[in-house]
Design an enzyme around this catalytic site. Structure first.
Site, PDB file in Angstrom:
ATOM      1  N   LYS A  84     -17.898  -3.826  -0.108  1.00 37.07           N
ATOM      2  CA  LYS A  84     -17.350  -5.194  -0.344  1.00 37.07           C
ATOM      3  C   LYS A  84     -17.891  -6.000   0.199  1.00 37.07           C
ATOM      4  O   LYS A  84     -18.272  -5.693   1.797  1.00 37.07           O
ATOM      5  CB  LYS A  84     -15.958  -5.078   0.179  1.00 37.07           C
ATOM      6  CG  LYS A  84     -15.016  -6.168  -0.799  1.00 37.07           C
ATOM      7  CD  LYS A  84     -13.469  -6.140  -0.428  1.00 37.07           C
ATOM      8  CE  LYS A  84     -12.675  -6.784  -0.934  1.00 37.07           C
ATOM      9  NZ  LYS A  84     -11.210  -6.715  -0.624  1.00 37.07           N
TER      10      LYS A  84
HETATM   11  O1  G3P Z   1      -7.933  -8.566  -2.122  1.00 34.35           O
HETATM   12  C1  G3P Z   1      -8.001  -9.821  -1.312  1.00 34.35           C
HETATM   13  C2  G3P Z   1      -6.513  -9.983  -0.723  1.00 34.35           C
HETATM   14  O2  G3P Z   1      -6.777  -8.914   0.070  1.00 34.35           O
HETATM   15  C3  G3P Z   1      -6.764 -11.339   0.214  1.00 34.35           C
HETATM   16  O3  G3P Z   1      -5.206 -11.357  -0.172  1.00 34.35           O
HETATM   17  O4  G3P Z   1      -3.003 -12.421   0.203  1.00 34.35           O
HETATM   18  O5  G3P Z   1      -4.717 -12.115   2.256  1.00 34.35           O
HETATM   19  O6  G3P Z   1      -4.954 -13.875   0.357  1.00 34.35           O
HETATM   20  P1  G3P Z   1      -4.374 -12.525   0.624  1.00 34.35           P
END
Ligand code: G3P
Length: 218
Positions: A84
């Site tokens: 990633k």
């Molecule tokens: O896959 C990306 C994710 O982990 C981000 O999620 O909820 O931190 O915006 P969030």
């Protein structure tokens, strides 16, 4: 639509994997850091031993050369590791180099169609638009997913869109309607997707009605 789980928690991964619906896993440095007293590489290795599908592990360094070196180290952990890489200049260089060596990459932190176009041009295997974080600032995150899917279809790219930063069951439904190839879903949201009060009520009623019914084997 395929399902990845967005977590680095081993027990969450094991539980959802046992449902038989899981196609892969995404992690990021924040998710890894939430797991106390673990070694990054060990967690990635353990995840790869549980789920037979793409496992995204994110580079933690800046600068293309360092990203490439770390990406190679991560890819060497298991054949299913996807590196990633964040969307920026250095990330694009790293994506081009890693993909050139046969290492799959997932371009993360995508917030615009133009960023997605650059990641596609660099050869990324996966494109991760962050739906929830766009919604947080008053944009329509799912429109971005829909537009990137259209671009991929129009030009015939082989890359897959991972609808990321999913926060609730509505996001999952809308990701499917937008044509996302994959949704990476937090553990809690998998459980929310499963539940409906009429299902619980129906099961209870069926069991109650069936009580006392004779069966062939006594
Ligand atoms: O896959 C990306 C994710 O982990 C981000 O999620 O909820 O931190 O915006 P969030």
């Amino acid at each position: 639509m395929k399902f990845f789980i967005d977590t680095a928690n081993i027990s969450e991964i094991k539980e959802i994997e046992a449902w038989g619906i899981l196609d892969g896993v995404t992690t990021n440095p924040s998710l890894i850091a939430k797991e106390k007293d673990v070694v990054f590489e060990d967690v990635v290795k353990e995840i790869a031993s549980i789920v037979d599908g793409p496992i995204s592990a994110e580079v933690t360094v800046e600068g293309a050369e360092d990203m490439i070196a770390e990406g190679k180290m991560l890819a060497a952990i298991h054949e299913n590791i996807v590196v990633k890489v964040p969307m920026n200049e250095e990330g694009l260089k790293a994506i081009r180099a890693l993909e050139g060596e046969g290492i799959s990459t997932n371009c993360t932190l995508i917030f615009s169609e133009n960023q997605a176009l650059l990641a596609l041009a660099a050869g990324a295997s996966f494109i991760s638009p962050f739906v929830g974080r766009l919604d947080d600032i008053g944009h329509e995150g799912m429109a971005l997913v829909r537009n990137i899917v259209s671009i991929i279809d129009f030009y015939g790219y082989e890359a897959e869109v991972i609808a990321a930063s999913i926060r609730n069951p509505l996001h999952v439904k809308e990701a499917a309607q937008a044509g996302a190839h994959i949704a990476t879903v937090p553990y809690k949201v998998f459980h929310q997707m499963l539940k409906h009060p009429l299902t619980d009520k129906g099961i209870e009623q069926f069991n109650k009605d069936f009580e006392g019914t004779k069966r062939a084997n006594g």
